[in-house]
Enzyme design. Structure first.
Site, PDB file in Angstrom:
ATOM      1  N   SER A  52       0.804  -1.225   0.000  1.00  0.00           N
ATOM      2  CA  SER A  52       0.000   0.000   0.000  1.00  0.00           C
ATOM      3  C   SER A  52       0.837   1.274   0.000  1.00  0.00           C
ATOM      4  O   SER A  52       0.323   2.349  -0.304  1.00  0.00           O
ATOM      5  CB  SER A  52      -0.940   0.014   1.210  1.00  0.00           C
ATOM      6  OG  SER A  52      -0.213   0.160   2.410  1.00  0.00           O
ATOM      7  N   LYS A  66       0.739   4.324   6.903  1.00  0.00           N
ATOM      8  CA  LYS A  66       0.128   5.180   5.874  1.00  0.00           C
ATOM      9  C   LYS A  66       0.706   6.584   6.012  1.00  0.00           C
ATOM     10  O   LYS A  66       1.460   6.881   6.940  1.00  0.00           O
ATOM     11  CB  LYS A  66      -1.399   5.262   6.035  1.00  0.00           C
ATOM     12  CG  LYS A  66      -2.125   3.928   6.128  1.00  0.00           C
ATOM     13  CD  LYS A  66      -2.154   3.158   4.824  1.00  0.00           C
ATOM     14  CE  LYS A  66      -2.907   1.834   4.975  1.00  0.00           C
ATOM     15  NZ  LYS A  66      -2.757   0.983   3.777  1.00  0.00           N
TER      16      LYS A  66
END
Length: 255
Positions: free
Chosen positions: A61, A139
């Site tokens: 990701s 993230k």
């Protein structure tokens, strides 16, 4: 020799004898080794608890900023805690955090079902030798408490407080299609969300392959992550050797 000289000589001998007797005998190394191990373990535990620890990147990701894709060597990153003792995460920071409850539906414990093995794993986790048993994710912070985030402008860019972001780190593998709602491997658009105070809006750099805040917009937190869930700031890639280097914060709202 006089009586006085003889007495001084005897007194000197006795003092020298006492010095020899009172001199400490050095312990052999094998006796000192357990003490050194305990000291090292205590230092390691303090480092993990208060300073920072390494983490492994398990997914793609954050490509290409961090490697974790199938067939790649998952990056090991160092995550420090000191920065957030005196302030909160800022836009552009790459953070490790514990996924809120709605993010944990697919998470499986990494601990053994055997009570003894589980106890050993928990023990070594305390010293940073085994990963913690929690859904730790990595993230990038896009918006913070009080800001409104949405997608998209006419060019398919994320907007915060109505201004399009300049995201040089973002990787899109599919073109923007106006009107196409967000999906992890498809559309980009999502409704405006005002981030509550004490929360963050986070997204993966690999935008078409990241189940981030956008994927949880319908939950009770509207996809946001409490600041209290943040474990620290990713600052350095420590493995593999070919990718050793800093993990940079890039303020996307600077324009």
């Amino acid at each position: 020799m006089s009586v006085s000289e003889s007495g001084d000589e005897e007194s000197g001998k006795r003092r020298g004898s006492r010095r020899v007797k009172t001199k400490k005998k050095q312990r052999p190394f094998w006796q000192e080794l357990p003490i050194l191990i305990v000291i090292a373990a205590v230092i390691a535990a303090l480092m993990v608890t208060f300073i920072g620890r390494p983490y492994v990147i398990p997914s793609e990701s954050m490509e290409t900023t961090l490697h974790g894709c199938a067939g790649c060597t998952g990056d090991r990153i160092y995550v420090e805690k000191l920065s957030y003792y005196w302030g909160d995460p800022e836009p552009g920071d790459v953070v490790v955090f514990v996924g809120p409850p709605s993010w944990n539906t697919a998470y499986q414990s990494i601990r053994s079902d055997n009570a003894t093995k589980r106890g050993v794993q928990n023990f070594f986790s305390f010293f940073g030798l085994v990963p913690p048993d929690e859904n730790d994710l990595v993230k990038r912070v896009i918006a913070v408490g009080g800001q409104t985030v949405e997608c998209c402008d006419t060019e398919g860019r994320i907007k915060v407080d109505g201004k399009a972001l300049d995201e040089s780190y973002a990787r899109y593998t599919l073109p923007y299609v106006a009107g196409q709602p967000f999906s992890p491997r498809g559309g980009r658009e999502f409704k405006a969300v005002k981030v509550p105070e004490g929360h963050l809006w986070v997204m993966g750099d690999n935008r078409n392959n990241s189940a981030d805040s956008r994927a949880h917009i319908s939950d009770e937190l509207q996809g946001t992550v409490p600041v209290d869930n943040v474990r620290g700031k990713a600052v350095f890639k420590i493995w593999p050797p070919s990718r050793i280097g800093p993990v940079r914060s890039e303020q996307p709202q600077a324009n």
